[in-house]
Scaffold this active site. Sequence first.
Site, PDB file in Angstrom:
ATOM      1  N   GLY A  14     -24.659  21.119  19.805  1.00  0.00           N
ATOM      2  CA  GLY A  14     -24.448  19.840  19.119  1.00  0.00           C
ATOM      3  C   GLY A  14     -24.133  18.754  20.130  1.00  0.00           C
ATOM      4  O   GLY A  14     -23.264  18.931  20.980  1.00  0.00           O
ATOM      5  N   ARG A  75     -30.530  23.872  19.824  1.00  0.00           N
ATOM      6  CA  ARG A  75     -29.811  25.153  19.787  1.00  0.00           C
ATOM      7  C   ARG A  75     -30.853  26.256  19.973  1.00  0.00           C
ATOM      8  O   ARG A  75     -31.271  26.882  19.011  1.00  0.00           O
ATOM      9  CB  ARG A  75     -29.103  25.322  18.446  1.00  0.00           C
ATOM     10  N   ASP A 106     -19.681  26.386  23.503  1.00  0.00           N
ATOM     11  CA  ASP A 106     -19.559  27.761  24.000  1.00  0.00           C
ATOM     12  C   ASP A 106     -20.884  28.521  23.965  1.00  0.00           C
ATOM     13  O   ASP A 106     -21.249  29.190  24.932  1.00  0.00           O
ATOM     14  CB  ASP A 106     -18.453  28.525  23.245  1.00  0.00           C
ATOM     15  N   THR A 128     -18.069  19.533  23.362  1.00  0.00           N
ATOM     16  CA  THR A 128     -18.173  19.763  21.920  1.00  0.00           C
ATOM     17  C   THR A 128     -17.087  19.002  21.192  1.00  0.00           C
ATOM     18  O   THR A 128     -15.921  19.008  21.626  1.00  0.00           O
ATOM     19  CB  THR A 128     -18.079  21.262  21.547  1.00  0.00           C
ATOM     20  N   ILE A 129     -17.451  18.385  20.086  1.00  0.00           N
ATOM     21  CA  ILE A 129     -16.421  17.695  19.310  1.00  0.00           C
ATOM     22  C   ILE A 129     -15.443  18.696  18.700  1.00  0.00           C
ATOM     23  O   ILE A 129     -14.344  18.343  18.313  1.00  0.00           O
ATOM     24  CB  ILE A 129     -17.026  16.815  18.189  1.00  0.00           C
ATOM     25  N   ASP A 130     -15.836  19.972  18.607  1.00  0.00           N
ATOM     26  CA  ASP A 130     -14.987  20.969  17.951  1.00  0.00           C
ATOM     27  C   ASP A 130     -13.717  21.275  18.758  1.00  0.00           C
ATOM     28  O   ASP A 130     -12.748  21.798  18.209  1.00  0.00           O
ATOM     29  CB  ASP A 130     -15.769  22.271  17.724  1.00  0.00           C
ATOM     30  N   ASP A 132     -13.034  23.582  20.854  1.00  0.00           N
ATOM     31  CA  ASP A 132     -12.634  24.988  20.721  1.00  0.00           C
ATOM     32  C   ASP A 132     -12.908  25.817  21.979  1.00  0.00           C
ATOM     33  O   ASP A 132     -12.994  27.037  21.901  1.00  0.00           O
ATOM     34  CB  ASP A 132     -13.337  25.617  19.506  1.00  0.00           C
ATOM     35  N   MET A 172     -15.750  18.141  10.649  1.00  0.00           N
ATOM     36  CA  MET A 172     -16.406  19.252  11.355  1.00  0.00           C
ATOM     37  C   MET A 172     -15.404  20.084  12.151  1.00  0.00           C
ATOM     38  O   MET A 172     -14.209  19.789  12.170  1.00  0.00           O
ATOM     39  CB  MET A 172     -17.485  18.707  12.280  1.00  0.00           C
ATOM     40  N   GLY A 173     -15.923  21.098  12.803  1.00  0.00           N
ATOM     41  CA  GLY A 173     -15.093  21.933  13.665  1.00  0.00           C
ATOM     42  C   GLY A 173     -15.423  23.417  13.611  1.00  0.00           C
ATOM     43  O   GLY A 173     -14.825  24.201  14.319  1.00  0.00           O
ATOM     44  N   ARG A 174     -16.341  23.771  12.735  1.00  0.00           N
ATOM     45  CA  ARG A 174     -16.655  25.187  12.508  1.00  0.00           C
ATOM     46  C   ARG A 174     -15.370  25.983  12.286  1.00  0.00           C
ATOM     47  O   ARG A 174     -14.612  25.666  11.404  1.00  0.00           O
ATOM     48  CB  ARG A 174     -17.489  25.767  13.658  1.00  0.00           C
ATOM     49  N   GLU A 225     -14.136  21.908   7.945  1.00  0.00           N
ATOM     50  CA  GLU A 225     -15.241  22.555   7.215  1.00  0.00           C
ATOM     51  C   GLU A 225     -15.106  24.081   7.156  1.00  0.00           C
ATOM     52  O   GLU A 225     -15.616  24.722   6.239  1.00  0.00           O
ATOM     53  CB  GLU A 225     -16.585  22.178   7.849  1.00  0.00           C
ATOM     54  N   ARG A 270     -12.023  12.809  -5.241  1.00  0.00           N
ATOM     55  CA  ARG A 270     -13.310  12.466  -4.614  1.00  0.00           C
ATOM     56  C   ARG A 270     -13.372  13.082  -3.220  1.00  0.00           C
ATOM     57  O   ARG A 270     -12.350  13.217  -2.545  1.00  0.00           O
ATOM     58  CB  ARG A 270     -13.463  10.953  -4.503  1.00  0.00           C
ATOM     59  N   HIS A 276     -22.249  14.142  10.452  1.00  0.00           N
ATOM     60  CA  HIS A 276     -22.702  13.845  11.815  1.00  0.00           C
ATOM     61  C   HIS A 276     -22.278  12.474  12.320  1.00  0.00           C
ATOM     62  O   HIS A 276     -22.487  12.178  13.502  1.00  0.00           O
ATOM     63  CB  HIS A 276     -24.218  14.018  11.899  1.00  0.00           C
ATOM     64  N   GLN A 278     -19.447  11.927  12.991  1.00  0.00           N
ATOM     65  CA  GLN A 278     -18.452  12.321  13.995  1.00  0.00           C
ATOM     66  C   GLN A 278     -19.064  12.547  15.377  1.00  0.00           C
ATOM     67  O   GLN A 278     -18.372  12.588  16.374  1.00  0.00           O
ATOM     68  CB  GLN A 278     -17.751  13.625  13.567  1.00  0.00           C
TER      69      GLN A 278
HETATM   70  O1  F6P Z   1     -21.262  20.588  17.563  1.00  0.00           O
HETATM   71  C1  F6P Z   1     -20.490  21.431  16.759  1.00  0.00           C
HETATM   72  C2  F6P Z   1     -20.698  21.053  15.366  1.00  0.00           C
HETATM   73  O2  F6P Z   1     -20.437  19.704  15.353  1.00  0.00           O
HETATM   74  C3  F6P Z   1     -19.872  21.752  14.268  1.00  0.00           C
HETATM   75  O3  F6P Z   1     -18.627  21.200  14.074  1.00  0.00           O
HETATM   76  C4  F6P Z   1     -20.788  21.626  13.073  1.00  0.00           C
HETATM   77  O4  F6P Z   1     -20.546  22.626  12.117  1.00  0.00           O
HETATM   78  C5  F6P Z   1     -22.109  21.799  13.690  1.00  0.00           C
HETATM   79  O5  F6P Z   1     -22.037  21.273  14.986  1.00  0.00           O
HETATM   80  C6  F6P Z   1     -23.261  21.133  12.986  1.00  0.00           C
HETATM   81  O6  F6P Z   1     -24.400  21.457  13.701  1.00  0.00           O
HETATM   82  P1  F6P Z   1     -25.853  20.928  13.385  1.00  0.00           P
HETATM   83  O7  F6P Z   1     -25.914  19.516  13.879  1.00  0.00           O
HETATM   84  O8  F6P Z   1     -26.744  21.823  14.161  1.00  0.00           O
HETATM   85  O9  F6P Z   1     -26.034  21.011  11.915  1.00  0.00           O
END
Ligand code: F6P
Length: 345
Positions: A14, A75, A106, A128-130, A132, A172-174, A225, A270, A276, A278
């Site tokens: 990402g 990816r 990662d 990565t914005i996550d 992690d 986001m953040g997985r 998420e 709500r 995205h 982010q």
């Molecule tokens: O880059 C990591 C991430 O931002 C996660 O937080 C998110 O779930 C994922 O990418 C979304 O990925 P894509 O853009 O491939 O849907």
Amino acid sequence: MNDIKNIGILTGGGDTPATNAIIRAAYIKAVMHGYKISGIKNGWDGLITGNVFEMDRELVSGILDRGGTILGSARVNPFKIENGVEMVKENINKFSIDAIICIGEDDTNVVMHRLGQYGLKGVGIPQTIDNDINYNDYSIGFDTAVEIATDAIDKLHTTASSHHRIMILEVMGREAGWIALYSGIAGGADLILIPEVQFDYDYIVNVIEGRRERGRDYSIIVVAEGAKPDTRKMKLEVKPLIELGSHGVIGGIGNTIAKEIERRTGYETRVTVLGHLQRGGKPTAFDRILATRMGIKSIELINENKFDYMVCFEGNNISAEPMEKVLSQYKEMDLELYEIAKIFN
Ligand code: F6P
């Protein structure tokens, strides 16, 4: 010195704001040391398809503040494609690439690490914005994502109070709750739900009802998420090295929680999925500086013949750790900070 002449740069996974700032810094520092720099397009895909070109100074000018990545991202995992590794090796030879700067999350860096076993030299940069990646207080892009999410919370506050609603912001953040935790604290969220601490609906309802009793007839909830309900067990275990390309789309937990809150409290609820947004737009000053420092460090590592290392950022110091060490463990959530956040529930 070393026998490296040509360094390839790729950006995978990402994208994030400030990726271009890394490329710019690495390029300028590399040229100072007399290296040639090859741009590899679209992450590992560029080495499978031979999408490689020689970079020049013009390409990196004016990109410091530009989001996205001038090299493109994907990816793609050569280990998951038939003859993928062979194709990477062929193109490494064809374009005479001696070492790689691998910029990514990662998964992308796991590929770099595994290719090291085939003799490919490389260093990793955590982007990565996550946020992690282990041994990194901040990975590149995280600070910008937190700014964007905080701004969203500020905006949700005003409309939540006008309409006496519960507003849920899904970020986001997985499997990591860093964006939720940081933006939730910065934006004054009433509840923050993160994957590392499984949540309890009774607790959520108590917080909302407690606020109602104090005359606060609205609430803001930030949910990562990857957050999951119920058992309230900690989930900090050793993580296997992730395979790039195994990323499914996750999300939707905000809607599930919203239905349950409406059912239990009667509040109109709500959901805003920040998505995205982010990952887009201009990087913060902090991210630009971090990216610049990390880009420079990657060339220093190559100068020192240190390969299979990841550039790291801890306590405002830029350092490096072996890839294996960085990629084989979860970055533990800062649970002390999470407890601080709960004081404001
Ligand atoms: O880059 C990591 C991430 O931002 C996660 O937080 C998110 O779930 C994922 O990418 C979304 O990925 P894509 O853009 O491939 O849907």
